[in-house]
Design an enzyme around this catalytic site. Structure first.
Site: not given
Ligand code: PLP
Length: 357
Positions: A73, A140, A186, A223, A305
């Site tokens: 994110t 996703n 990760a 850090t 959601c």
């Molecule tokens: N983008 C996609 C396609 C995701 O599935 C996710 C997590 O659900 C994210 C971005 C966000 O990832 P993070 O949890 O590392 O912020």
């Protein structure tokens, strides 16, 4: 519990955990040292971070650099806000980390449609003057694989940057060639939570979101955690070496689950899909009841959601489902450690509970 929610997060690989432990050393050890300090223990931690950076970079195209962030994110926010682009075009099925950030920067952002299969057309038009185009590699919710290479080439030809959210594809598929900015996380590839990365093509300028000590080449102050970086690096290396065998394993699980849930309809393309994802709907299914009947199976509502507000999924709506069909959808996500017997047991029980409603 039978865990079938690998798009939400993946378990930590034992190899990643092992790689993290030395950097969590407390009194008596030196692994806790600040990687930005000049004495030997700090240097050792910094060296471990650079090894991890190389391991993550190996998942990505040549000709760019890896900036560690706290999450995908954050990486996506850095890419979109830091690029300075003001006119944006993003696909309708992007994760909220892209959609909401794009709308915050450009309330008039163009939303690129998908077809009923959940695929962006490689020839989709975006407005003249668009400065950044964002399309994800693997969705996703429904697992569809987008034609990101072709879109990246068109974006570049039109003078726009191309951002690819590769969170669900990294370590599984080839890196999206031609992209200028690629975001990873990760914890979606059997690494730890709390760390992501942004890959930035050489020559692409960004301004930081977070100011301070100037770490990460001035782009992301704060850090770094050597343990999180080492875990991410080990997970990336493992993903790379196991990718082909894992895809075969997932394809076998997918076929079995699809057959066991024959009374359901598939959401999204069957052909252009990551086999770790099965998103299904059934007329009139009460998903909340199904989930409460099967609390020991970790699967997800297809109409997930972010806020629990009960809003139907924007992805399922984008493929043309009405709110009722979207609410009658479930997402089952297989992973590296999922066994065939677990899939058979879970799907048999899901089918029986759905039929009993
Ligand atoms: N983008 C996609 C396609 C995701 O599935 C996710 C997590 O659900 C994210 C971005 C966000 O990832 P993070 O949890 O590392 O912020």
């Amino acid at each position: 519990m039978i865990y079938l929610d690998h798009q939400a997060t993946t378990p930590l690989a034992p190899e990643a955990r092992e790689a993290m432990l030395p950097w969590l050393d407390g009194p008596g050890g030196t692994g806790f040292a600040n990687p930005h300090s000049p004495y030997r223990a700090g240097r050792a931690a910094a060296a471990a971070i650079e090894v991890a950076r190389e391991q993550v970079a190996a998942l990505l195209p040549p000709g760019g650099r890896v900036i560690f962030t706290g999450s995908a994110t954050e990486a996506l926010n850095l890419a979109i806000k830091g690029s300075g682009a003001r006119r944006l075009a993003v696909s309708a099925i992007e994760h909220a980390a892209v959609l909401d950030t794009a709308r915050a920067v450009d309330p008039q952002a163009a939303i690129l449609p998908v077809d009923a299969e959940g695929l962006v057309d490689a020839a989709v038009a975006w407005p003249d003057g668009t400065e950044l185009v964002a399309v994800m590699q693997v969705n996703n919710e429904i697992g569809t694989i987008q034609p990101v290479e072709a879109l990246a080439e068109r974006a570049r030809a039109g003078g726009a940057l191309f951002l690819c959210d590769a969170v669900q594809g990294a370590g599984k598929l080839m890196a999206p060639a031609g992209a200028d900015l690629i975001a990873l996380s990760a914890h979606k590839l059997y690494g730890p939570k709390g760390i992501g990365a942004l890959w930035v093509r050489d020559g692409v300028g960004l301004t930081p979101l977070i100011h301070g000590g100037g770490q990460e080449q001035g782009l992301r102050s704060g850090t770094l955690s050597p343990a999180l970086c080492a875990g991410f690096g080990a997970a990336a290396a493992l993903a790379r070496s196991n990718a082909a065998a894992e895809e075969r394993h997932l394809a076998a699980l997918w076929a079995e689950a699809r057959a066991a849930l024959g009374g359901f309809t598939l959401n999204g393309s069957a052909a252009r899909r990551w086999p770790g994802n099965l998103n299904l709907r059934r007329e009139g299914l009460d998903v909340a009841r199904l989930m409460s009947d099967l609390r020991d199976i970790g699967f997800s509502a297809g109409s997930a959601c972010a806020s629990g507000s009960g809003r139907p999924s924007h992805v399922l709506q984008a493929i043309g489902l009405d709110a009722r069909a979207a609410r009658g959808s479930i997402r089952i996500g297989f992973g590296r450690y999922t066994g065939m017997s677990e899939v058979i047991e879970a799907c048999t029980r899901i089918a029986a509970a759905a039929a009993a409603q």
